[in-house]
Scaffold this active site. Sequence first.
Site, short mmCIF file in Angstrom:
data_model
loop_
_atom_site.label_atom_id
_atom_site.label_comp_id
_atom_site.label_asym_id
_atom_site.label_seq_id
_atom_site.Cartn_x
_atom_site.Cartn_y
_atom_site.Cartn_z
N TRP A 25 40.03 56.12 34.43
CA TRP A 25 39.53 56.99 35.50
C TRP A 25 39.58 56.27 36.84
O TRP A 25 39.78 56.90 37.89
CB TRP A 25 38.10 57.42 35.18
CG TRP A 25 37.45 58.25 36.26
CD1 TRP A 25 37.53 59.59 36.43
CD2 TRP A 25 36.64 57.76 37.34
NE1 TRP A 25 36.82 59.99 37.53
CE2 TRP A 25 36.26 58.88 38.11
CE3 TRP A 25 36.19 56.50 37.72
CZ2 TRP A 25 35.45 58.77 39.24
CZ3 TRP A 25 35.39 56.39 38.85
CH2 TRP A 25 35.03 57.51 39.59
N HIS A 26 39.40 54.93 36.85
CA HIS A 26 39.37 54.18 38.10
C HIS A 26 40.76 54.00 38.71
O HIS A 26 40.87 53.66 39.89
CB HIS A 26 38.73 52.81 37.88
CG HIS A 26 37.25 52.88 37.65
ND1 HIS A 26 36.69 53.11 36.40
CD2 HIS A 26 36.21 52.77 38.50
CE1 HIS A 26 35.38 53.12 36.51
NE2 HIS A 26 35.06 52.93 37.77
N GLY A 27 41.80 54.20 37.94
CA GLY A 27 43.14 54.07 38.49
C GLY A 27 44.17 53.78 37.41
O GLY A 27 43.84 53.29 36.33
#
Length: 298
Positions: free
Chosen positions: A145-147
């Site tokens: 989700w963060h990248g």
Amino acid sequence: FKADRKFEWDRVVSGTGQVLWGFFKKVAVADSIAPFVDQCFMAPEGFSSLHILIGVVFYSFQIYCDFSGYSDIAIGLARIMGFDFPDNFRTPYFSQNFSEFWTRWHITLSSWLRDYLYISLGGNRNGTMMTYRNLMLTMLLGGLWHGASWVFVFWGFLHGMYLVVQRLIGKHFGTLLNFLKTPNFLKVGINIFLVYILTSLAWIFFRSPDFETAMSVITGIATFENFTFASIINKFIVLKGFLLIGILLTVEIADFKFNFDKVIVSNPAFRVVSFAALLWLIALFGTFDSNAFIYFQF
């Protein structure tokens, strides 16, 4: 949004206190230690083991103060305008296990991951192995989700492993401490220390641009090369950073006992003193370089 919201003095007082605390975390703590952290992760091979270790410790507090400060400012401003937002952090570095950590760190995201991924996958309803699978998938997706980067995925993998291993050996570790007749305060301290150390290890991968940098940081610490205070560059920033972290932890520990939010609302004298102290700390220790919030990139 359509509700009729009226001015409430207590909301203004409480919200202003949280906004000021958020600015102290961001401007005084996070932004003051950010240059030291950037330096360590830009070229870890050029620094001593102690210098890099301090950089990792500083990053754990930089990301905490940057993001929780951002959350405090948003929550405080919303409260002034009549909206009640949930807490997003509750002193996560005092957690005694990783399940507790994820109920105290980025609570809005971890609650979403729990409700819409972990529970939807089956949670702990279908046996031990399926529970482990669900924990790992949830944390891997939380990392992603963060990248779209493998270091974020590996950060999620580590936290998934922490949760699984905790379920495997957590009770046995507690039994061992009881067998050794460890005093309760020491048990708490050991648990908090272990959770913090392993969380900081995972933060190395979260902060590093790639695995090569992360391994350079870990290797640099593990070699214990030139582990002396004299080897540290920018000693003033280090002393300033630890002073500010000490203030942060002291206030957070005291807040457990006194609940400053209620005291600020009910006690005008304490309100004036605390607001003035925060403004003074921000002005004295703040770093005003227009550093964007870390989580703006997410």
